[in-house]
Design a protein around this motif. Structure first.
Motif, PDB file in Angstrom:
ATOM      1  N   PRO A 179      30.581  39.903  10.489  1.00 11.10           N
ATOM      2  CA  PRO A 179      30.700  39.046   9.314  1.00 11.10           C
ATOM      3  C   PRO A 179      31.770  37.979   9.554  1.00 11.10           C
ATOM      4  O   PRO A 179      32.705  38.202  10.322  1.00 11.10           O
ATOM      5  CB  PRO A 179      31.140  40.006   8.205  1.00 11.10           C
ATOM      6  CG  PRO A 179      30.904  41.369   8.727  1.00 11.10           C
ATOM      7  CD  PRO A 179      30.870  41.285  10.214  1.00 11.10           C
ATOM      8  N   TRP A 191      29.199  49.789  10.267  1.00  8.58           N
ATOM      9  CA  TRP A 191      29.919  49.457   9.041  1.00  8.58           C
ATOM     10  C   TRP A 191      29.463  48.139   8.427  1.00  8.58           C
ATOM     11  O   TRP A 191      29.750  47.873   7.262  1.00  8.58           O
ATOM     12  CB  TRP A 191      31.432  49.446   9.282  1.00  8.58           C
ATOM     13  CG  TRP A 191      31.933  48.291  10.093  1.00  8.58           C
ATOM     14  CD1 TRP A 191      32.001  48.216  11.450  1.00  8.58           C
ATOM     15  CD2 TRP A 191      32.438  47.052   9.604  1.00  8.58           C
ATOM     16  NE1 TRP A 191      32.514  47.003  11.832  1.00  8.58           N
ATOM     17  CE2 TRP A 191      32.796  46.271  10.719  1.00  8.58           C
ATOM     18  CE3 TRP A 191      32.633  46.520   8.342  1.00  8.58           C
ATOM     19  CZ2 TRP A 191      33.326  44.986  10.601  1.00  8.58           C
ATOM     20  CZ3 TRP A 191      33.161  45.240   8.224  1.00  8.58           C
ATOM     21  CH2 TRP A 191      33.508  44.494   9.349  1.00  8.58           C
ATOM     22  N   ILE A 192      28.717  47.326   9.181  1.00  5.02           N
ATOM     23  CA  ILE A 192      28.218  46.071   8.614  1.00  5.02           C
ATOM     24  C   ILE A 192      26.765  46.184   8.133  1.00  5.02           C
ATOM     25  O   ILE A 192      26.205  45.217   7.645  1.00  5.02           O
ATOM     26  CB  ILE A 192      28.345  44.895   9.618  1.00  5.02           C
ATOM     27  CG1 ILE A 192      27.501  45.121  10.858  1.00  5.02           C
ATOM     28  CG2 ILE A 192      29.791  44.645   9.965  1.00  5.02           C
ATOM     29  CD1 ILE A 192      27.431  43.899  11.764  1.00  5.02           C
ATOM     30  N   PRO A 238      23.617  47.162   5.662  1.00  7.20           N
ATOM     31  CA  PRO A 238      23.527  47.087   4.197  1.00  7.20           C
ATOM     32  C   PRO A 238      23.885  48.405   3.497  1.00  7.20           C
ATOM     33  O   PRO A 238      24.569  48.391   2.471  1.00  7.20           O
ATOM     34  CB  PRO A 238      22.062  46.703   3.946  1.00  7.20           C
ATOM     35  CG  PRO A 238      21.644  45.998   5.194  1.00  7.20           C
ATOM     36  CD  PRO A 238      22.391  46.683   6.308  1.00  7.20           C
ATOM     37  N   ARG A 296      27.656  48.849   3.707  1.00  7.35           N
ATOM     38  CA  ARG A 296      28.301  47.886   2.810  1.00  7.35           C
ATOM     39  C   ARG A 296      28.248  48.380   1.362  1.00  7.35           C
ATOM     40  O   ARG A 296      29.193  48.197   0.601  1.00  7.35           O
ATOM     41  CB  ARG A 296      27.634  46.511   2.900  1.00  7.35           C
ATOM     42  CG  ARG A 296      27.880  45.808   4.195  1.00  7.35           C
ATOM     43  CD  ARG A 296      29.307  45.426   4.274  1.00  7.35           C
ATOM     44  NE  ARG A 296      29.483  44.429   5.309  1.00  7.35           N
ATOM     45  CZ  ARG A 296      30.567  43.727   5.436  1.00  7.35           C
ATOM     46  NH1 ARG A 296      31.547  43.886   4.598  1.00  7.35           N
ATOM     47  NH2 ARG A 296      30.689  42.869   6.405  1.00  7.35           N
ATOM     48  N   LEU A 339      30.771  51.549   1.177  1.00 13.89           N
ATOM     49  CA  LEU A 339      32.202  51.352   1.390  1.00 13.89           C
ATOM     50  C   LEU A 339      32.950  51.167   0.071  1.00 13.89           C
ATOM     51  O   LEU A 339      32.501  50.447  -0.814  1.00 13.89           O
ATOM     52  CB  LEU A 339      32.447  50.153   2.314  1.00 13.89           C
ATOM     53  CG  LEU A 339      32.138  50.403   3.788  1.00 13.89           C
ATOM     54  CD1 LEU A 339      32.213  49.110   4.590  1.00 13.89           C
ATOM     55  CD2 LEU A 339      33.091  51.442   4.380  1.00 13.89           C
TER      56      LEU A 339
END
Length: 187
Positions: free
Chosen positions: A22, A144-145, A147, A150, A153
């Motif tokens: 990101p 961790w990126i 969907p 996200r 988190l």
């Protein structure tokens, strides 16, 4: 056959694109994931590459290289090894090591958490949120990126979060959040 009609070798100089981060994001990785990538890099440099160089050297010494399969395969494999070495070197240089065990005992999902959630249909899933270079979906690990990560988190046990999917909006209920104990491995 005329040389004009033979297939030329594919250009193997294409660098594999680094998985996108990101904007302003970091390349988070667990200490164990960092060590796995580092040992792969060292193995390629210290073992695999020297062996392949020896094979290519031996094959080249056999004479005519135009029909020498060992030589052509060796050169191709050497390019693959060099490409992987460049990739790993770049990834390790930008890696941000984050130890998930510092969150041990918490009920909020952060990097390194193993989260069990239920979707709208009541189906329970368990995922571990890891770095983009270490996540393996076959083992229930997600980047961790992604969907899903996200959406999960910063959520706490009992929270409901929204996930946009191609089928529409889904609600996920957080059932459990676990972290490895200090000194234990992730995944």
């Amino acid at each position: 056959m005329n040389k004009a009609f033979t297939k030329e070798t594919e250009p193997d100089d294409d660098e594999p694109a680094l998985a996108p981060l990101p904007a302003g994001g970091k390349n988070y990785i667990t200490p164990q994931g960092y060590e796995r990538l580092r040992s792969e890099l060292l193995d390629l440099i210290d073992n695999e590459r020297p062996k392949m160089v020896d094979v290519v050297h031996w094959a080249a010494s056999n004479g005519d290289r135009s029909e020498n399969g060992d030589y052509h395969y060796g050169k191709k494999r050497l390019r693959e090894i060099d490409r992987r070495i460049r990739f790993l070197t770049q990834r390790l240089e930008i890696a941000e090591i984050s130890d998930p065990s510092i969150h041990h005992g918490r009920d909020q999902a952060f990097f390194g958490a193993t989260v069990t959630y239920a979707d709208d249909s009541g189906t329970e899933r368990t995922v571990t949120i890891l770095g983009i270079d270490e996540a393996n979906s076959a083992l229930g690990q997600i980047s961790w990126i992604s969907p899903v990560a996200r959406a999960l988190l910063k959520a706490k046990v009992g929270d409901e979060v929204s996930l946009h999917t191609p089928q529409g909006l889904q609600t996920l209920e957080i059932l459990t959040v676990d972290y490895p104990a200090p000194g234990k491995t992730v995944g």
